[in-house]
Enzyme design. Structure first.
Site, PDB file in Angstrom:
ATOM      1  N   TYR A  58      67.421 -64.948   7.570  1.00 60.65           N
ATOM      2  CA  TYR A  58      67.131 -66.375   7.492  1.00 60.65           C
ATOM      3  C   TYR A  58      66.083 -66.717   8.544  1.00 60.65           C
ATOM      4  O   TYR A  58      66.378 -66.730   9.740  1.00 60.65           O
ATOM      5  CB  TYR A  58      68.380 -67.212   7.759  1.00 60.65           C
ATOM      6  CG  TYR A  58      69.476 -67.123   6.725  1.00 60.65           C
ATOM      7  CD1 TYR A  58      69.259 -66.551   5.472  1.00 60.65           C
ATOM      8  CD2 TYR A  58      70.742 -67.626   6.988  1.00 60.65           C
ATOM      9  CE1 TYR A  58      70.270 -66.479   4.530  1.00 60.65           C
ATOM     10  CE2 TYR A  58      71.765 -67.565   6.049  1.00 60.65           C
ATOM     11  CZ  TYR A  58      71.521 -66.987   4.826  1.00 60.65           C
ATOM     12  OH  TYR A  58      72.529 -66.919   3.895  1.00 60.65           O
ATOM     13  N   LEU A 211      77.728 -77.786  -2.877  1.00 60.46           N
ATOM     14  CA  LEU A 211      76.981 -78.938  -3.397  1.00 60.46           C
ATOM     15  C   LEU A 211      75.777 -78.488  -4.218  1.00 60.46           C
ATOM     16  O   LEU A 211      74.878 -79.283  -4.508  1.00 60.46           O
ATOM     17  CB  LEU A 211      76.533 -79.851  -2.256  1.00 60.46           C
ATOM     18  CG  LEU A 211      77.665 -80.498  -1.449  1.00 60.46           C
ATOM     19  CD1 LEU A 211      77.092 -81.375  -0.337  1.00 60.46           C
ATOM     20  CD2 LEU A 211      78.584 -81.309  -2.349  1.00 60.46           C
TER      21      LEU A 211
END
Length: 334
Positions: A58, A211
């Site tokens: 990341y 989500l």
């Protein structure tokens, strides 16, 4: 709001009922505010969040260094309670390109050495390869992590985005604490075979994408402009007719949330929480206001009538589009 805990499988630690997925603070969702990211990490720790999830790829190490900085500045009590979950194995080019996965034992140990240094810790709490390396048997990869466990560099072994057969092979090699995999109202593929397998074997689920990358947060709109570096530019669920269809599902969910007096994000997270004590949702908040909203899901109680209404509004398989572009779907096991 009281932070509850859940077991990370039968062989893993107790962790906060919600974990914090830190990827968006460094990669794939456009520019992030460094100061706000650190403030959000500190706010999460202060609220009782103990599970911090990252990947060594990341931001090519940026995310691990960010977490390391936050932990060093945190009060000793909060720092000691924090558990860091790290994914490794994804190969990146200097231009950010994806070059495959490396699960060779020597590579596993090399990746771990770099992560320990960037995080500034003497051990990693949960360590897992991000995607299965098709050229290396899972037994070899997990066996290498098991050696790191024996030497004290890793506490628990995890898996990520693998199917039932690979889960069984891995669990036959060494104790597996949990499987990290996407799970949300509109990503329910694990329910058919993967979730029954993990429950049979006593392996927990760390659910990311609860989500769906903001799609079902209640905040995403059809006219939102995404930057070139935003993963969602290429995500099938955010394209054209797919996006319009999926946002219609969100509006149906919004009606139920409004009747409960909660936000769309809170009811979507609460739904994942309702699926079992062996599931720990990761919330991807990279701002304090979004963190506060997500933590509010812990106070949402979904009655049987609420769950039935949610199922009617967003039934399994209702989403339009795959959860990743075709090239990335090829690396996932069902």
């Amino acid at each position: 709001m009281t932070m509850r805990t859940r077991p990370l499988g039968t062989t893993g630690p107790q962790v906060s009922a919600l974990g914090l997925g830190c990827m968006g603070m460094s990669a794939l969702y456009g520019e992030a505010d460094r100061a706000e990211s650190l403030a959000t990490l500190h706010a999460a720790l202060e609220a009782g969040v103990t599970l911090l999830d990252t990947g060594d790829f990341y931001g090519m190490g940026h995310n691990e260094m960010l977490i390391g900085e936050a932990l060093r500045a945190a009060p000793a009590a909060r720092r000691e309670q924090a558990l860091v979950s790290v994914k490794f194995g994804a190969l990146r080019g200097p231009d950010g390109s994806w070059l495959g996965y490396d699960g060779r034992p020597a590579a596993v140990k090399n990746f771990a050495a770099h992560s320990l240094q960037r995080l500034g810790v003497d051990h990693i709490d949960v360590y897992r390869i991000a995607r299965l390396d098709p050229d290396v048997p899972i037994e070899e990869t997990v066996g290498a992590i098991a050696e790191l466990v024996e030497k004290g560099y890793v506490r628990h072994i995890g898996l990520s985005e693998v199917g039932a057969r690979t889960i069984r092979r891995a669990a036959a090699t060494a104790p597996i604490s949990d499987l990290q995999i996407e799970y949300s109202l509109i990503s329910r593929g694990i329910e058919d075979e993967i979730l029954p397998t993990t429950r049979e074997l006593g392996i927990g689920i760390t659910a990311y994408g609860v989500l769906s990358r903001g799609l079902i947060s209640g905040h995403f709109t059809a006219d939102r402009q995404l930057g070139a570096g935003d993963f969602r530019v290429m995500s099938p669920r955010f394209q054209g007719d797919n996006l319009r269809h999926n946002l219609n599902l969100v509006e149906a969910l919004r009606k139920i949330a409004e009747q409960k007096g909660v936000s769309v994000a809170q009811i979507a997270i609460a739904w994942v929480l309702s699926r079992g004590e062996d599931i720990v949702p990761l919330i991807g908040a990279r701002r304090r206001d979004r963190l506060t909203e997500a933590l509010g899901a812990l106070d949402v109680t979904l009655e049987p009538a609420d769950l039935a209404a949610i199922e009617e509004a967003v039934p399994a398989g209702a989403a339009a589009g795959d959860r990743y572009p075709a090239a990335q779907m090829a690396h996932l096991e069902s």
